[in-house]
Write a protein that holds these residues in place. Structure first.
Motif, PDB file in Angstrom:
ATOM      1  N   SER A  90       0.856  -1.147   0.051  1.00  0.00           N
ATOM      2  CA  SER A  90      -0.112  -0.137  -0.080  1.00  0.00           C
ATOM      3  C   SER A  90       0.903   1.421  -0.147  1.00  0.00           C
ATOM      4  O   SER A  90       1.771   1.295   0.766  1.00  0.00           O
ATOM      5  N   THR A 120       1.246   5.669  -0.412  1.00  0.00           N
ATOM      6  CA  THR A 120       0.848   7.007  -0.790  1.00  0.00           C
ATOM      7  C   THR A 120       1.799   7.449  -1.627  1.00  0.00           C
ATOM      8  O   THR A 120       2.712   7.155  -2.221  1.00  0.00           O
ATOM      9  N   VAL A 121       1.478   8.815  -1.924  1.00  0.00           N
ATOM     10  CA  VAL A 121       2.238   9.353  -3.328  1.00  0.00           C
ATOM     11  C   VAL A 121       3.726   9.610  -2.642  1.00  0.00           C
ATOM     12  O   VAL A 121       4.462   9.573  -3.363  1.00  0.00           O
ATOM     13  N   ASP A 122       3.934  10.224  -1.438  1.00  0.00           N
ATOM     14  CA  ASP A 122       5.071  10.550  -0.871  1.00  0.00           C
ATOM     15  C   ASP A 122       5.861   9.112  -0.679  1.00  0.00           C
ATOM     16  O   ASP A 122       7.213   8.966  -0.972  1.00  0.00           O
ATOM     17  N   GLU A 123       5.418   7.911  -0.215  1.00  0.00           N
ATOM     18  CA  GLU A 123       5.708   6.631  -0.194  1.00  0.00           C
ATOM     19  C   GLU A 123       6.426   6.152  -1.632  1.00  0.00           C
ATOM     20  O   GLU A 123       7.511   5.502  -1.746  1.00  0.00           O
ATOM     21  N   ARG A 183       4.958  11.133  -9.238  1.00  0.00           N
ATOM     22  CA  ARG A 183       3.632  12.070  -8.802  1.00  0.00           C
ATOM     23  C   ARG A 183       2.461  12.067  -9.909  1.00  0.00           C
ATOM     24  O   ARG A 183       1.486  11.769  -9.542  1.00  0.00           O
ATOM     25  N   TYR A 232      -1.089  10.134  -9.414  1.00  0.00           N
ATOM     26  CA  TYR A 232      -2.735  10.803  -9.542  1.00  0.00           C
ATOM     27  C   TYR A 232      -3.090  10.386 -10.789  1.00  0.00           C
ATOM     28  O   TYR A 232      -4.524  10.238 -10.723  1.00  0.00           O
ATOM     29  N   LEU A 257      -4.889   7.514  -9.707  1.00  0.00           N
ATOM     30  CA  LEU A 257      -5.967   7.604  -8.839  1.00  0.00           C
ATOM     31  C   LEU A 257      -7.143   7.963  -9.623  1.00  0.00           C
ATOM     32  O   LEU A 257      -8.316   7.782  -9.416  1.00  0.00           O
ATOM     33  N   LEU A 268      -3.073   1.814  -4.169  1.00  0.00           N
ATOM     34  CA  LEU A 268      -2.884   3.446  -4.089  1.00  0.00           C
ATOM     35  C   LEU A 268      -3.665   3.932  -2.761  1.00  0.00           C
ATOM     36  O   LEU A 268      -5.065   3.783  -3.083  1.00  0.00           O
ATOM     37  N   THR A 269      -3.208   4.527  -1.958  1.00  0.00           N
ATOM     38  CA  THR A 269      -3.660   5.427  -0.821  1.00  0.00           C
ATOM     39  C   THR A 269      -3.611   6.790  -1.204  1.00  0.00           C
ATOM     40  O   THR A 269      -2.691   7.353  -1.043  1.00  0.00           O
ATOM     41  N   GLY A 270      -4.737   7.350  -1.363  1.00  0.00           N
ATOM     42  CA  GLY A 270      -4.853   8.914  -1.478  1.00  0.00           C
ATOM     43  C   GLY A 270      -5.860   9.243  -2.302  1.00  0.00           C
ATOM     44  O   GLY A 270      -6.851   8.602  -2.684  1.00  0.00           O
ATOM     45  N   GLU A 271      -6.258  10.595  -2.535  1.00  0.00           N
ATOM     46  CA  GLU A 271      -7.187  10.939  -3.168  1.00  0.00           C
ATOM     47  C   GLU A 271      -6.881  12.102  -4.011  1.00  0.00           C
ATOM     48  O   GLU A 271      -5.985  12.792  -3.694  1.00  0.00           O
TER      49      GLU A 271
END
Length: 444
Positions: free
Chosen positions: A30, A32-35, A149, A153, A156, A235-238
């Motif tokens: 899993s 996030t964008v930073d990870e 990045r 997105y 996403l 992917l974790t985020g929005e």
């Protein structure tokens, strides 16, 4: 009973081992964008190649002083002459040469050191090449971050689009269920039921294709990050941009034109100017050469070498100046003229890049302003479209409207949702491009 109990344990252990093996074969991560950016920085194959290039330039810069080391050479030679003439002393008979008379030994130790003013600028060029390597490394890292990045997105957005289509498919299935109920109750004809069923079946293949496409894109994304090919990525985020009030003139004045492309071009211009300086120093300044040599020669092999050797070495200092290089039509001067022309061309390219970058900054700011206005307007459109769809769906359930009206209302709602998602994605990616140009994080 004991047998069956053991068999049960064996089966459970086998299932557990199989589950562990499957989990090892297809790990789930899993991110996030930073990870994702951090993982790419540590594992990206492109960045690893750039890091190796930088390591070469760093080593060259750290040891650039080795150009001023003297050259030290040692050699030793043993020589046997094929023929040695007999010799005699006054009043004595001729003496035949022995085997030792055929042999001589020669040693040599030489130290040489060369210096010219061009070497000093050559050392500065090596330092500048390392600085250019640092810029290239930072540029590669920031380009990789920008790409990661944007892809994150973009995925996403693809996920959200798929979720909307999946919800649309589920709504179609629910309408089929409602149509079956209405048909059994005699509220709608069989044709309406068939239309609902056909609409549902027609949507299923497109949703399956979107699911497969998203799976493939996630696998490609994992490859770019440097993950194993069988990794399952979640992917974790929005897609929720942070709006920033900005003015193009203020941004240019505050941060300047500090893009990696401009910085790299400026550094190349400095290196080329140093190359011109080296060519001028080679033409208009002399070079100094110092050398010292120790060359012992032993002609009597049977004697004590330390007492009988003769030294043929010497010390010399030479000042050399190639006057031909000073002639305006010489090769050196022609190369210098070519370098001057290339410097002028590079300066023109630098000015052009600065102007185009400034134009790009203004364009990105306009895009962000327009995208923000579209996002704010789309929020109201979604509320109206949602209300229209809810009212149409309620009427359809009561049998007072047609299926086509429901589908039209749903299409309008989906278009509004997708339009908002696309505008948010446009704002996010435009902001990332602007931050890359300005070499600063505006969202912080």
């Amino acid at each position: 009973m004991v047998f069956y109990s053991k068999l049960k344990h064996i089966v459970c252990a086998a299932v557990l081992v199989t589950s562990v093996a499957v989990a090892q074969e297809a790990p789930t991560v899993s991110l996030t964008v930073d990870e994702a950016v951090a993982y790419a920085d540590a594992n990206s194959r492109t960045l690893k190649s750039s890091a190796l290039d930088l390591e070469i330039k760093k080593r060259a810069a750290d040891l650039s002083w080795n150009q001023f080391l003297p050259s030290v050479n040692m050699s030793a030679t043993v020589n046997r002459s094929n023929k040695v003439s007999s010799f005699s002393l006054p009043g004595m008979p001729d003496v035949e040469p022995t085997e030792a008379d055929h042999w001589t030994a020669v040693g040599s130790v030489s130290i040489g050191w060369n210096f010219s003013f061009a070497l000093v600028d050559g050392l500065r060029i090596i330092k500048k090449n390392y600085e250019a390597g640092l810029i290239s490394w930072d540029q590669a890292r920031r380009e990789n971050e920008l790409q990661i990045r944007k892809l994150f997105y973009g995925l996403l957005l693809q996920q959200e689009t798929l979720a909307i289509q999946q919800q649309t498919l589920e709504n179609a299935r629910l309408r089929v269920t409602q149509a079956e109920i209405n048909y059994r109750n005699g509220l709608i004809p069989e044709l309406s039921l068939l239309q609902a069923q056909v609409a549902y079946e027609n949507q299923r293949p497109s949703v399956l294709k979107m699911e497969q496409s998203l799976k493939q894109q996630l696998a490609l994304f994992g490859f770019m990050l440097g993950m194993p090919s069988d990794t399952q990525i979640i992917l974790t985020g929005e897609i929720e941009p942070v709006f920033i009030d900005m003015n193009a003139d203020e941004l240019i004045q505050q941060y300047g034109l500090n893009t990696p492309d401009i910085a790299a071009l400026e550094k190349n211009l400095e290196i080329m100017e140093l190359n011109l300086s080296v060519q001028n120093l080679q033409a208009f300044t002399p070079a100094l050469s110092l050398s010292w040599g120790f060359q012992p020669l032993v002609s009597d092999i049977d004697s004590n070498w330390l007492d009988t050797y003769s030294d043929g070495g010497a010390f010399s200092a030479t000042l050399a100046w190639n006057l031909t290089n000073m002639l305006p039509f010489s090769s050196n001067r022609q190369q210098a003229k070519d370098t001057k022309v290339n410097i002028e061309k590079l300066q023109v390219s630098l000015d052009t890049l600065r102007e185009s970058t400034e134009l790009d900054i203004r364009t990105q700011v306009d895009t962000l302003t327009q995208s923000r206005a579209s996002i704010e307007a789309a929020a109201g459109s979604i509320a109206l479209a949602q209300k229209s769809y809810d009212m149409t769906l309620a009427a359809y359930r009561n049998g007072t409207t047609e299926l086509l009206d429901v589908r039209d209302a749903e299409d309008q709602l989906n278009q509004a949702k997708l339009g908002l998602l696309n505008e948010k994605y446009t704002y996010l990616t435009s902001l990332l491009d602007l931050e890359y140009m300005l070499n600063v994080s505006l969202s912080d």
